[in-house]
Design a protein around this motif. Structure first.
Motif, short mmCIF file in Angstrom:
data_model
loop_
_atom_site.label_atom_id
_atom_site.label_comp_id
_atom_site.label_asym_id
_atom_site.label_seq_id
_atom_site.Cartn_x
_atom_site.Cartn_y
_atom_site.Cartn_z
N SER A 156 8.28 -11.89 2.57
CA SER A 156 8.03 -12.18 1.17
C SER A 156 8.40 -13.63 0.89
O SER A 156 9.13 -14.26 1.68
CB SER A 156 8.86 -11.24 0.29
OG SER A 156 10.23 -11.62 0.33
N PRO A 157 7.95 -14.20 -0.24
CA PRO A 157 8.33 -15.59 -0.56
C PRO A 157 9.84 -15.80 -0.60
O PRO A 157 10.34 -16.82 -0.12
CB PRO A 157 7.69 -15.80 -1.94
CG PRO A 157 6.50 -14.90 -1.92
CD PRO A 157 6.95 -13.67 -1.17
N ARG A 158 10.57 -14.85 -1.18
CA ARG A 158 12.02 -14.99 -1.25
C ARG A 158 12.67 -14.91 0.13
O ARG A 158 13.63 -15.62 0.43
CB ARG A 158 12.61 -13.92 -2.18
CG ARG A 158 12.58 -14.28 -3.65
CD ARG A 158 13.25 -15.61 -3.93
NE ARG A 158 13.68 -15.74 -5.30
CZ ARG A 158 14.13 -16.86 -5.85
NH1 ARG A 158 14.19 -17.95 -5.11
NH2 ARG A 158 14.52 -16.92 -7.10
N GLU A 159 12.18 -14.01 0.96
CA GLU A 159 12.70 -13.91 2.33
C GLU A 159 12.43 -15.21 3.09
O GLU A 159 13.29 -15.69 3.84
CB GLU A 159 12.06 -12.73 3.04
CG GLU A 159 12.48 -11.38 2.49
CD GLU A 159 11.56 -10.24 2.91
OE1 GLU A 159 11.89 -9.08 2.59
OE2 GLU A 159 10.52 -10.51 3.56
N THR A 160 11.24 -15.76 2.89
CA THR A 160 10.90 -17.03 3.54
C THR A 160 11.82 -18.14 3.06
O THR A 160 12.33 -18.94 3.87
CB THR A 160 9.43 -17.40 3.23
OG1 THR A 160 8.58 -16.37 3.71
CG2 THR A 160 9.06 -18.72 3.88
N ASP A 161 12.04 -18.21 1.75
CA ASP A 161 12.93 -19.24 1.21
C ASP A 161 14.34 -19.11 1.78
O ASP A 161 14.98 -20.11 2.15
CB ASP A 161 13.00 -19.12 -0.32
CG ASP A 161 11.69 -19.53 -0.99
OD1 ASP A 161 10.88 -20.21 -0.33
OD2 ASP A 161 11.50 -19.16 -2.16
N ALA A 162 14.84 -17.88 1.85
CA ALA A 162 16.21 -17.66 2.33
C ALA A 162 16.37 -18.12 3.77
O ALA A 162 17.31 -18.85 4.11
CB ALA A 162 16.57 -16.19 2.19
N LEU A 163 15.44 -17.73 4.65
CA LEU A 163 15.54 -18.12 6.05
C LEU A 163 15.33 -19.62 6.23
O LEU A 163 15.95 -20.25 7.09
CB LEU A 163 14.51 -17.35 6.89
CG LEU A 163 14.76 -15.85 7.06
CD1 LEU A 163 13.76 -15.27 8.06
CD2 LEU A 163 16.19 -15.55 7.50
N THR A 164 14.43 -20.21 5.42
CA THR A 164 14.19 -21.64 5.52
C THR A 164 15.44 -22.44 5.20
O THR A 164 15.79 -23.41 5.89
CB THR A 164 13.05 -22.06 4.58
OG1 THR A 164 11.85 -21.38 4.95
CG2 THR A 164 12.80 -23.56 4.65
N LEU A 165 16.14 -22.04 4.15
CA LEU A 165 17.37 -22.74 3.77
C LEU A 165 18.45 -22.60 4.84
O LEU A 165 19.16 -23.56 5.15
CB LEU A 165 17.87 -22.22 2.42
CG LEU A 165 17.02 -22.62 1.21
CD1 LEU A 165 17.42 -21.82 -0.01
CD2 LEU A 165 17.14 -24.11 0.94
N LEU A 166 18.57 -21.40 5.42
CA LEU A 166 19.55 -21.20 6.48
C LEU A 166 19.17 -22.02 7.72
O LEU A 166 20.03 -22.60 8.38
CB LEU A 166 19.65 -19.72 6.84
CG LEU A 166 20.21 -18.79 5.76
CD1 LEU A 166 20.21 -17.35 6.27
CD2 LEU A 166 21.61 -19.21 5.35
N ALA A 167 17.87 -22.09 8.02
CA ALA A 167 17.42 -22.87 9.17
C ALA A 167 17.69 -24.35 8.97
O ALA A 167 17.90 -25.09 9.94
CB ALA A 167 15.92 -22.64 9.39
#
Length: 228
Positions: free
Chosen positions: A167-178
């Protein structure tokens, strides 16, 4: 990682494992797998004589490394294992005589349909040297172990189920952690609580078939789902 991804045979996978040994500058790297049928195989840098002895003596049945990894999901430092039984001491002594080191770090891996594997780095080093190496290289080792296993599964014809889209939120969360943000920083950036962020991360981890957050980030990047 490129050599692993391009390995088109088990011999090529063993060559990639040998390259990993040289890259990490350790004595040995071992990938030891058990298929759901119970059949065993591996890609190892150990001396062939030791491998044959290990098989002939059925050391797997009493090996503290294998037994410990089979019962847990977290990495096992060999020095923390119970080597007090006579059979275990015999195994260790014979292994050292065949050139394995006095230090080892083994990561248990579980795949589809009951597949189980252990990824091990082994070396001759002082305790403080090995502890420093393990701390520095741990994240890389965790990712490499799972990529070796994924390649082995592909060569064996065993594929994980297709991954769902994030989902967009899941993508955002992993992107920030990466990108190196802490969970607190990522939650603040997204203007959500850390508990809500954790829900997104766990959902993404499940969709990606990852065992932890680091593996989820790596999977998402390798599949082009996030870009840093």
């Amino acid at each position: 990682m490129e050599r692993l991804a391009s390995a088109a045979s088990f011999d090529a996978l063993e060559g990639a494992v040998t390259s990993l040994r040289d890259t990490f500058e350790v004595e040995h790297v071992v990938y030891h797998a058990v298929r759901s049928t119970g059949e065993r195989w591996g890609a190892v840098t150990y001396d062939p004589g030791w491998v044959q002895t290990y098989i002939d003596e059925n050391f797997q049945a009493i090996d503290p490394v294998v037994l410990n990894c089979f019962r847990r999901f977290t990495p096992a430092d060999w020095k923390t294992l119970d080597w007090s039984p006579r059979a275990a001491r015999t195994l260790l002594a014979e292994g050292i005589a065949h050139g394995i080191g006095n230090q080892g770090l083994s990561l248990p891996i579980r795949g589809p349909n009951g597949q189980f594997a252990v990824f091990t780095l082994n070396d001759r080093a002082r305790d403080d040297e090995w502890a420093a190496f393990a701390r520095e290289a741990f994240d890389d080792l965790l990712l490499v172990a799972h990529y070796v296993n994924e390649r082995a599964l592909a060569l064996d014809g065993t594929q994980n189920a297709p991954h769902q889209m994030l989902s967009p939120r899941e993508t955002d969360a992993l992107t920030l952690l990466a990108a190196g943000r802490s969970r607190a920083q990522a939650a603040e950036h997204l203007r959500i609580s850390e508990n809500t962020l954790r829900v997104y991360i766990e959902s993404a981890r499940f969709k990606l078939g990852a065992l932890n957050t680091v593996h989820a980030v790596a999977n998402a990047m390798s599949r082009g789902l996030i870009c840093v």
